[in-house]
Design a protein around this motif. Structure first.
Motif, PDB file in Angstrom:
ATOM      1  N   TYR A 301     -49.216  80.860  -9.331  1.00  0.00           N
ATOM      2  CA  TYR A 301     -49.058  80.214  -7.903  1.00  0.00           C
ATOM      3  C   TYR A 301     -48.172  81.786  -7.835  1.00  0.00           C
ATOM      4  O   TYR A 301     -47.536  82.455  -7.915  1.00  0.00           O
ATOM      5  CB  TYR A 301     -47.363  79.199  -7.479  1.00  0.00           C
ATOM      6  CG  TYR A 301     -48.027  78.157  -7.890  1.00  0.00           C
ATOM      7  CD1 TYR A 301     -49.368  77.241  -7.025  1.00  0.00           C
ATOM      8  CD2 TYR A 301     -48.042  77.030  -9.238  1.00  0.00           C
ATOM      9  CE1 TYR A 301     -49.826  76.182  -7.595  1.00  0.00           C
ATOM     10  CE2 TYR A 301     -48.917  76.772  -9.839  1.00  0.00           C
ATOM     11  CZ  TYR A 301     -49.714  75.598  -8.774  1.00  0.00           C
ATOM     12  OH  TYR A 301     -50.140  74.444  -9.486  1.00  0.00           O
ATOM     13  N   ARG A 319     -46.887  86.570   3.664  1.00  0.00           N
ATOM     14  CA  ARG A 319     -48.255  85.707   1.951  1.00  0.00           C
ATOM     15  C   ARG A 319     -49.178  86.794   2.170  1.00  0.00           C
ATOM     16  O   ARG A 319     -49.703  87.232   0.674  1.00  0.00           O
ATOM     17  CB  ARG A 319     -49.259  84.772   3.093  1.00  0.00           C
ATOM     18  CG  ARG A 319     -49.473  84.075   2.605  1.00  0.00           C
ATOM     19  CD  ARG A 319     -49.813  83.040   3.474  1.00  0.00           C
ATOM     20  NE  ARG A 319     -49.242  81.666   1.936  1.00  0.00           N
ATOM     21  CZ  ARG A 319     -48.592  81.036   3.128  1.00  0.00           C
ATOM     22  NH1 ARG A 319     -47.950  80.474   4.122  1.00  0.00           N
ATOM     23  NH2 ARG A 319     -47.856  80.461   1.888  1.00  0.00           N
ATOM     24  N   GLU A 323     -49.720  88.950  -1.464  1.00  0.00           N
ATOM     25  CA  GLU A 323     -50.892  88.890  -2.626  1.00  0.00           C
ATOM     26  C   GLU A 323     -51.468  90.126  -3.020  1.00  0.00           C
ATOM     27  O   GLU A 323     -52.433  90.594  -3.847  1.00  0.00           O
ATOM     28  CB  GLU A 323     -52.560  87.800  -1.760  1.00  0.00           C
ATOM     29  CG  GLU A 323     -53.637  87.480  -2.654  1.00  0.00           C
ATOM     30  CD  GLU A 323     -55.251  87.025  -1.948  1.00  0.00           C
ATOM     31  OE1 GLU A 323     -54.378  85.280  -1.117  1.00  0.00           O
ATOM     32  OE2 GLU A 323     -55.565  86.704  -2.161  1.00  0.00           O
ATOM     33  N   ARG A 341     -58.586  82.949  -4.138  1.00  0.00           N
ATOM     34  CA  ARG A 341     -57.005  81.475  -3.866  1.00  0.00           C
ATOM     35  C   ARG A 341     -57.859  80.802  -3.505  1.00  0.00           C
ATOM     36  O   ARG A 341     -58.199  80.640  -2.328  1.00  0.00           O
ATOM     37  CB  ARG A 341     -56.513  82.341  -2.129  1.00  0.00           C
ATOM     38  CG  ARG A 341     -55.441  82.024  -2.140  1.00  0.00           C
ATOM     39  CD  ARG A 341     -54.069  82.935  -1.006  1.00  0.00           C
ATOM     40  NE  ARG A 341     -55.064  83.073   0.342  1.00  0.00           N
ATOM     41  CZ  ARG A 341     -54.906  83.533   1.117  1.00  0.00           C
ATOM     42  NH1 ARG A 341     -53.686  84.947   0.889  1.00  0.00           N
ATOM     43  NH2 ARG A 341     -54.985  83.276   2.257  1.00  0.00           N
ATOM     44  N   GLU A 345     -50.898  75.663  -1.003  1.00  0.00           N
ATOM     45  CA  GLU A 345     -49.526  76.306  -1.719  1.00  0.00           C
ATOM     46  C   GLU A 345     -48.574  75.141  -2.119  1.00  0.00           C
ATOM     47  O   GLU A 345     -49.365  73.898  -1.926  1.00  0.00           O
ATOM     48  CB  GLU A 345     -48.704  76.738  -0.764  1.00  0.00           C
ATOM     49  CG  GLU A 345     -47.815  77.393  -0.955  1.00  0.00           C
ATOM     50  CD  GLU A 345     -46.631  77.858  -0.018  1.00  0.00           C
ATOM     51  OE1 GLU A 345     -45.670  78.868   0.587  1.00  0.00           O
ATOM     52  OE2 GLU A 345     -46.591  77.349   1.736  1.00  0.00           O
ATOM     53  N   PRO A 449     -43.271  82.538  -0.358  1.00  0.00           N
ATOM     54  CA  PRO A 449     -45.242  81.523  -0.979  1.00  0.00           C
ATOM     55  C   PRO A 449     -45.577  81.433  -2.087  1.00  0.00           C
ATOM     56  O   PRO A 449     -45.179  82.106  -3.045  1.00  0.00           O
ATOM     57  CB  PRO A 449     -46.224  82.277   0.289  1.00  0.00           C
ATOM     58  CG  PRO A 449     -45.310  83.588   0.915  1.00  0.00           C
ATOM     59  CD  PRO A 449     -43.798  83.968   0.116  1.00  0.00           C
ATOM     60  N   ASP A 451     -49.134  80.341  -3.213  1.00  0.00           N
ATOM     61  CA  ASP A 451     -50.380  79.813  -3.559  1.00  0.00           C
ATOM     62  C   ASP A 451     -50.828  80.219  -4.396  1.00  0.00           C
ATOM     63  O   ASP A 451     -50.872  81.092  -5.361  1.00  0.00           O
ATOM     64  CB  ASP A 451     -50.770  81.269  -2.105  1.00  0.00           C
ATOM     65  CG  ASP A 451     -50.591  81.474  -0.938  1.00  0.00           C
ATOM     66  OD1 ASP A 451     -50.754  79.890   0.021  1.00  0.00           O
ATOM     67  OD2 ASP A 451     -50.706  82.703  -0.455  1.00  0.00           O
TER      68      ASP A 451
END
Lengths: 512, 253
Positions: A301, A319, A323, A341, A345, A449, A451
């Motif tokens: 994550y 976000r 990433e 991805r 989340e 976040p 994700d």
């Protein structure tokens, strides 16, 4: 009940044989080291204190901690840090003390008259050891081996989190997925194995004491048969696979088990590559294993990677920026590829019962901060050690009345039964809705976040670009509702992670 | 046969054995008597090097024992002591076979010798397969003597060998041993604190006190010309006891 139980029993040969391999190898190595060390400590009195002292210190380290220490230790030495080696080493170290102590005690306790007779008839020191001292001390030494056997069988169940399969797989995954059939299978099998091994060792001891060859031979044959069965190369189920079998890692919770099965199924169906799952890895164990090519794939994550792997102490940017930063950092610093991805989340969030939320008018973490002194909080093993917690604590000044740590699978039970007032939940967990919990809003953005992203090892990226291409089809394929539903099938519907994963893969197959 | 010259042994500051010298001829039994702590056991153990002397020399059949490997030396000397020390995890036959196995004898030769040894110490052949725990005290000590005799040594060392036996058994084993050692012509050193036993079994008696050998001679010589009052009293003990026993038993007549 026959359904879930027979599912578990189908896994028994694989886990039991792995468990037997670990146990027998550890006991054999432990005995081969401890008995000579015990003899040395007996002969050279100066060494007795230090030798027993070191073994005693090893024994005071909790079993799980000893296993955990092996991972970075071996990795630091450039050896495989996950899998059988760390588990075996820890088990060997643990088996040393009882054998060592009993060897020394057994040799010390011999009748001085017998030893004088042995010298008097003209035995050399080594003849004395072989003909008199060891045979007479044998019952005590074997008692030590029996103690070590019971410990080793039990402790071997703890080797699952460092990536060595064992009967612990039943127990760890059973605890996570609340599958009592799995827990029961693991416990009964471990107890049964301990009894069988103890019987064999005891039979050998009794045969020695009575000078009967038959029981010794029978027990040795029994041990040999057990070893032959356990060490025999297992017939690998060929699923029409090409190339080497990939290893998909999973951390210790339901969602990870399901996702690992989904990754393995996708790799198999779209890239025709064999893949197996290696479940119940510790959180940072999984990443270290991946960057060292010890596993090929797993799901992590973004927020976890940001804080625990990159070591960032801030809440992070938005976000997409996070990433992108992660993708670059993973590639440059660890050679790890961020493949896809998944589309949902799984963040840490703070949840309270609806009744509590209404009574205290709690909607956000700031609200909670005002009442924190009246509330008790429970979380999983790692959260309080994580940067996110420090960040939340600092931003909101949260000071709970009581903070507890427990297994993630027990958190929901604890809040539902009123044992705690608040828990750190996982946003993708189906039980937030089932138990009608209220998630407190992190309006200051203290928690980054989380994700879910698929990570691939350097070796996989280098050797099998087609596997990476197959996995990219999962990009955005699992939304939060899908993930919650899959988690619910396992956590509440009592399906196995593999069955839940299959339901997802079947839908995808139809869409193709 | 056995020659001891100036043996001395210190334990910390205490002089356990001080300048002890004697000779034992072939077929002769020397009894060492004295109080506990007088150094008789230490003297005995320096002969087969279970204890190493600080000074002095022991020769057996002309060879200095210090020049031999201790375990090789001990294989040629029979050793019997009060605690017997039979190997509890071996049968009687296996116990008797140990010294022979150490000398590298063949299986057949050992088996034949074991049968011979059981007969020699007057034990039933059926005991061969029994473990020591299943034997009486007298039987155990006979096995102990047989084990010491297994390799046909010319020299025997005995440290209060019969001290723990009941009187009847003791009498039987003593007489049987006396016959054996005369028949086999053994040179023997026999430690005891029982004067009657010393007088009955010994050709010569050495009296020890505080680590020193105060007098050595035949029982008759010691009785006739004791060097001091203590030796005189020591030699008089068995006689006094015998008189007392005779009086009490023959009291009525």
């Amino acid at each position: 009940m026959s359904g879930p139980l027979s599912e578990q029993l189908a896994l028994l040969p694989e886990y039991l044989s792995a468990h037997v391999r670990l146990t027998l190898a550890a006991l054999a190595a432990g005995t081969l080291v401890a008995v000579p060390a015990g003899i040395l400590a007996h002969r050279v009195r100066r060494l007795e204190g230090p030798v027993l002292g070191v073994a005693g210190i090893v024994q005071t380290v909790p079993a799980l901690a000893l296993l955990a220490v092996m991972v970075p230790l071996l990795s630091g030495l450039g050896l495989p840090g996950i899998g059988t080696l760390p588990a075996l080493l820890a088990l060997v170290l643990y088996s040393l003390l009882p054998i060592l102590r009993n060897t020394v005690t057994g040799l010390h306790g011999l009748d001085p008259a017998v030893l004088e007779a042995a010298r008097g008839v003209g035995m050399t020191p080594s003849q004395r050891l072989r003909l008199v001292e060891l045979p007479l001390a044998l019952p005590v030494i074997v008692a030590g081996i029996r103690t070590a056997t019971a410990w080793t069988v039990g402790m071997a169940t703890l080797s699952t989190p460092v990536g060595a399969p064992s009967l612990g797989n039943f127990i760890f995954s059973g605890l996570q997925t609340r599958n009592s059939a799995a827990i029961l299978t693991g416990c009964v099998a471990a107890a049964g194995l301990a009894l069988v091994l103890d019987l064999l060792v005891r039979t050998i001891a009794r045969g020695c004491a009575l000078q009967r060859r038959r029981p010794i031979v029978l027990a040795l044959l029994g041990l040999a048969a057990l070893a032959a069965w356990a060490f025999a190369p297992a017939p690998r189920v060929a699923r029409g696979a090409v190339g080497r079998t990939l290893v998909v890692g999973a951390k210790t919770f339901t969602e990870q088990y399901v996702l690992a099965e989904i990754l393995a199924g996708t790799v198999h169906e779209r890239a025709h590559h064999g893949a197996r799952t290696l479940s119940s890895l510790g959180s940072t164990v999984a990443f270290d294993a991946l960057r060292r090519d010890e596993i090929d794939l797993y799901v992590d994550y973004t927020g976890t990677l940001w804080a625990s792997v990159m070591g960032r102490t801030d809440a992070g940017p938005g976000r997409q920026e996070m990433e992108d930063a992660l993708r670059r950092w993973l590639q440059d610093e660890a050679g790890v590829t961020l493949v896809a991805r998944l589309g949902f989340e799984n963040a840490y969030c703070f949840a309270v019962r609806r009744e509590t939320a209404e009574r205290l008018e709690l909607r956000t973490l700031s609200d909670a901060a005002r009442h924190a002194g009246e509330l008790s909080l429970a979380s999983d093993y790692e959260f309080f050690a994580r940067q996110e917690w420090r960040s939340v604590e600092a931003r909101y000044g949260l000071a709970f009345r009581d903070k507890r740590t427990m297994d993630p699978s027990l958190l929901y039970q604890a809040i539902a039964s009123g044992q705690v007032d608040a828990i750190t939940a996982y946003s993708s967990d189906s039980r937030i809705r089932t138990l009608d919990l209220v998630v407190l809003e992190d309006e200051k953005g203290a928690i980054p976040p989380y994700d879910a992203v698929v990570l691939a090892s350097p070796r996989l990226a280098r050797e099998s670009p087609e596997v990476l291409a197959a996995l990219r089809t999962l990009d955005g394929a699992i939304g939060i509702d899908t993930m919650r539903a899959l988690n619910g099938r396992v956590d509440e519907g009592r399906e196995t992670p593999a069955a839940a994963a299959e339901s997802f893969l079947a839908v995808r197959r139809k869409q193709r | 046969m056995i020659e001891v010259h100036g043996l001395t042994r210190r334990y910390a500051e205490r002089l356990a054995v001080a300048d002890v010298s004697f000779q034992v001829g072939a077929g002769e039994l020397l009894a060492l008597v004295g109080d506990s702590g007088s150094g008789k056991t230490t003297t005995l153990k320096m002969i087969n090097r279970l204890v190493e002397p600080d000074a002095g020399r022991v020769t057996i059949e002309g060879r200095d024992v210090a020049s031999l490997d201790p375990h090789v030396l001990r294989r040629s000397i029979g050793y019997v002591f009060q605690a017997i020390g039979l190997f509890p995890h071996m049968t009687v036959a296996q116990n008797l076979a140990v010294p022979l196995g150490l000398l590298g004898w063949s299986r057949e030769r050992i088996d034949a010798r074991v049968t011979e040894l059981l007969a020699l110490v007057e034990l039933a052949p059926g005991l061969a397969t029994r473990f020591p725990a299943g034997l009486s005290g007298g039987e155990q000590q006979r096995v102990g003597v047989a084990r010491a005799l297994a390799a046909s040594p010319h020299v025997m060392l005995l440290d209060e060998p019969f001290g723990a036996l009941d009187p009847l058994t003791r009498d039987r084993v003593q007489r049987s041993f006396d016959g054996l050692r005369r028949r086999l012509g053994l040179a023997a050193v026999f430690v005891t604190h029982d004067m009657a036993e010393a007088v009955m079994l010994a050709d010569r008696i050495g009296v020890m006190r505080a680590g020193r050998l105060v007098q050595i001679g035949t029982p008759a010589e010691l009785a006739r010309a004791p060097v001091d009052d203590d030796v005189a009293r020591l030699l008089d003990t068995p006689r006094r006891q015998a008189r007392l026993v005779a009086e009490r038993l023959g009291g009525g007549t």
